[in-house]
Design an enzyme around this catalytic site. Sequence first.
Site, PDB file in Angstrom:
ATOM      1  N   CYS A  24      -2.826   5.016  -5.151  1.00 30.46           N
ATOM      2  CA  CYS A  24      -4.305   3.862  -3.992  1.00 30.46           C
ATOM      3  C   CYS A  24      -3.326   3.816  -3.085  1.00 30.46           C
ATOM      4  CB  CYS A  24      -3.308   2.684  -3.985  1.00 30.46           C
ATOM      5  SG  CYS A  24      -3.745   2.515  -6.701  1.00 30.46           S
ATOM      6  N   HIS A  67     -20.535  -2.766  -0.836  1.00 27.71           N
ATOM      7  CA  HIS A  67     -20.584  -1.690  -0.162  1.00 27.71           C
ATOM      8  C   HIS A  67     -20.335  -0.908   0.965  1.00 27.71           C
ATOM      9  CE1 HIS A  67     -23.210  -1.417  -3.321  1.00 27.71           C
ATOM     10  NE2 HIS A  67     -23.391  -0.149  -3.294  1.00 27.71           N
ATOM     11  N   GLU A 126      -9.895  -6.265 -10.428  1.00 23.52           N
ATOM     12  CA  GLU A 126      -9.844  -4.930 -10.013  1.00 23.52           C
ATOM     13  C   GLU A 126     -10.412  -4.200 -10.472  1.00 23.52           C
ATOM     14  OE1 GLU A 126      -6.311  -2.467  -8.156  1.00 23.52           O
ATOM     15  OE2 GLU A 126      -7.597  -3.286  -6.460  1.00 23.52           O
TER      16      GLU A 126
END
Length: 154
Positions: A19, A64, A126
């Site tokens: 991650c 985005h 998530e």
Amino acid sequence: MRRIKFCAGHRLFGHGGKCEHFHGHNYVADFFVQGDSQDDVGRVLDFSDLKKRVKGWIDEHWDHSFLIRDTDENAKQALSMVVPSRFFVMPYNPTAENMAKYLLEEMCPEALQGTGARAVRVRVWETDESFAEAAIQNQHDSDDSYVTSETISL
Ligand SMILES: Nc1nc2c(c(=O)[nH]1)N=C([C@H](O)[C@H](O)COP(=O)(O)OP(=O)(O)OP(=O)(O)O)CN2
């Protein structure tokens, strides 16, 4: 409660595992609000007004975009080279916990100003299996919040 969906990229600076690479998620954020009273129609806050306010902020700042920790100079430099560039700097790592905390403590007070309602819990999913949430512990003291995270098996 109003659910808002958005997508964003991030990396966990110093994570030490996969991650810490740039990657993205289709996030789901649940906003729980309370008010001292209901209006004549029976609403604490019109769901569509809640959506307009919180989704408006998220669309403008996070959707985005890449969420980057303020001390992650390398990521900021890299993303600045991209045209057009869109990233949002956070005062801590963009974990689900910290995203929930930011939405609860920074975004919601601003976005819900003047409505008479306040966010008392924000849950950020998530993945389908993992969420974290931030909540106000003492409902009369918005400074007193706590953060938890959970992984569930579906
Ligand atoms: N407490 C937290 N732990 C982790 C967070 C977080 O926000 N809070 N975030 C990550 C990463 O962003 C990662 O993308 C998600 O991790 P993971 O659950 O491992 O993701 P996958 O669904 O891809 O799991 P696999 O089983 O490996 O497919 C990490 N930890």
